[in-house]
Design an enzyme around this catalytic site. Structure first.
Site, mmCIF file in Angstrom:
data_model
loop_
_atom_site.group_PDB
_atom_site.id
_atom_site.type_symbol
_atom_site.label_atom_id
_atom_site.label_comp_id
_atom_site.label_asym_id
_atom_site.label_seq_id
_atom_site.Cartn_x
_atom_site.Cartn_y
_atom_site.Cartn_z
ATOM 1 N N ARG A 142 -13.972 83.586 52.335
ATOM 2 C CA ARG A 142 -14.520 84.858 52.794
ATOM 3 C C ARG A 142 -13.475 85.946 52.997
ATOM 4 N NH1 ARG A 142 -19.025 82.496 56.917
ATOM 5 N NH2 ARG A 142 -18.891 80.567 55.775
ATOM 6 N N HIS B 19 -10.393 80.916 44.816
ATOM 7 C CA HIS B 19 -10.318 81.318 46.218
ATOM 8 C C HIS B 19 -8.922 81.132 46.802
ATOM 9 C CE1 HIS B 19 -14.568 81.914 46.210
ATOM 10 N NE2 HIS B 19 -14.809 80.654 45.904
ATOM 11 N N PRO C 233 -11.479 78.145 62.012
ATOM 12 C CA PRO C 233 -10.315 77.679 62.757
ATOM 13 C C PRO C 233 -10.143 78.382 64.092
ATOM 14 C CG PRO C 233 -9.682 78.711 60.671
ATOM 15 C CD PRO C 233 -11.130 78.904 60.825
ATOM 16 N N GLU C 234 -10.199 77.630 65.154
ATOM 17 C CA GLU C 234 -9.871 78.126 66.481
ATOM 18 C C GLU C 234 -8.597 77.405 66.918
ATOM 19 O OE1 GLU C 234 -13.385 78.120 69.004
ATOM 20 O OE2 GLU C 234 -14.676 78.290 67.265
#
Length: 294
Positions: free
Chosen positions: A131, A112, A2-3
């Site tokens: 992550r 997750h 995500p940017e």
DNA sequence: AGTAATCCCTGGCAGC
DNA sequence: TGCTGCCAGGGATTAC
């Protein structure tokens, strides 16, 4: 990953559904992801609060509750989705762009999913991060705007596009670091990540390894003019999805189909046909065209 | 002080 | 088939 455009897409989705909803209960299973500047942990602090608004600066999502503000950084693989269990089996699936496998748009919390916020009406806000590079940071609402995480940011290219050129002229002159590395530095300009930095440099014909202070004023002007519309175009495409990014409804974006260089190492440049090369700068892979970018 | 390298973290994939 | 090792990268930390 995500940017700015991906975070903005998520923000717009959440802004439609969160304000006014009341939090009944929250569970954060991994304490390392949560930083609280309150008297209590984040889960306890938000219980009983009502959402006010959802903002964004750079890649940081800002969720204002009544007395508490949450700063959410999605890191590499963070997914923030609004989930209505009643719509769980809505038949909507997304196709993984690489594997082609189908995935449910709204999957139930799994191993997750590290933060689950339950609302009084049964809906949920789920944070899933494979992550675990993401962070949730909580502040008393009155102190949030002066938070260190926000004060250290450079300008957001969409918040003040008209000031971008003057700011970059000043900032780039001060450093000999590679221009690619500088564009990724959130304290210089916030919101760009590896994808959009590569795209901007290609769009402006600038080699990513050039020292920032070697750029001519015209090149800096070109970057300042290129970046905001590039980001707006990606927002219009609901962001870029390579593997993990999903919008607040769990659906992928489509901007990956518009990218010129990112992830295309070894393929032919769309402009000149030259084989795109890659190099490592600041620990990040850059893809660029040796003929179009100098 | 400015810059570069390292680390965190897991899934996917190539190679054997 | 199953294992190993590498790669992806945002941002904090450490080293130079």
């Amino acid at each position: 990953m995500p940017e700015l455009p991906e975070v903005e897409t998520i923000r717009r989705g959440l802004a439609e559904v969160l304000p006014g909803r009341r939090i009944a209960k929250a569970v954060a299973s991994i304490q390392k992801m949560c930083v609280s500047h309150l008297d209590t942990c984040i889960a306890d602090a938000v219980a009983g609060e009502t959402y006010d608004q959802v903002r964004r600066i750079g890649k940081i999502l800002i969720i204002d509750l009544e007395k508490v503000t949450l700063l959410v950084r999605l890191g590499m693989t963070g997914q923030l989705t609004f989930r209505d269990p009643k719509l769980q089996d809505d038949g909507q699936f997304s196709v993984h762009p690489v594997t082609g496998l189908q995935r449910a748009a709204q999957h139930a919390p799994d191993k997750h999913t590290h933060i689950v916020i339950e609302h009084s009406d049964g809906t949920m806000l789920c944070y899933r991060d494979i992550r675990r590079f993401g962070r949730w940071i909580a502040y008393p609402r009155a102190e949030a705007d002066s938070a260190e995480e926000l004060r250290s940011l450079g300008p957001d290219p969409l918040a003040c596009p008209q000031e971008l050129e003057a700011h970059l002229l000043k900032a780039l002159a001060k450093t000999s670091r590679a221009i690619k590395t500088v564009l990724l530095d959130q304290s210089v300009v916030c919101g760009l990540g590896n994808i959009y930095a590569d795209e901007a440099l290609f769009g402006c014909g600038i080699c990513p390894s050039r020292p920032a202070n070697s750029l001519a004023p015209a090149e800096i002007a070109s970057l300042a003019a290129f970046i905001p519309p590039m980001l707006l175009q990606s927002i219009a495409n609901r962001g870029t999805t390579f593997s993990d990014y999903r919008d607040s409804s769990g659906h992928p974006g489509s901007n990956q189909n518009s990218l010129q260089v990112y992830g295309r190492y070894g393929s032919a440049c769309y402009k000149c046909g030259t084989v795109l090369e890659k190099c490592t700068l600041g620990g990040r892979t850059s893809t660029w065209c040796p003929r179009c970018q100098s």
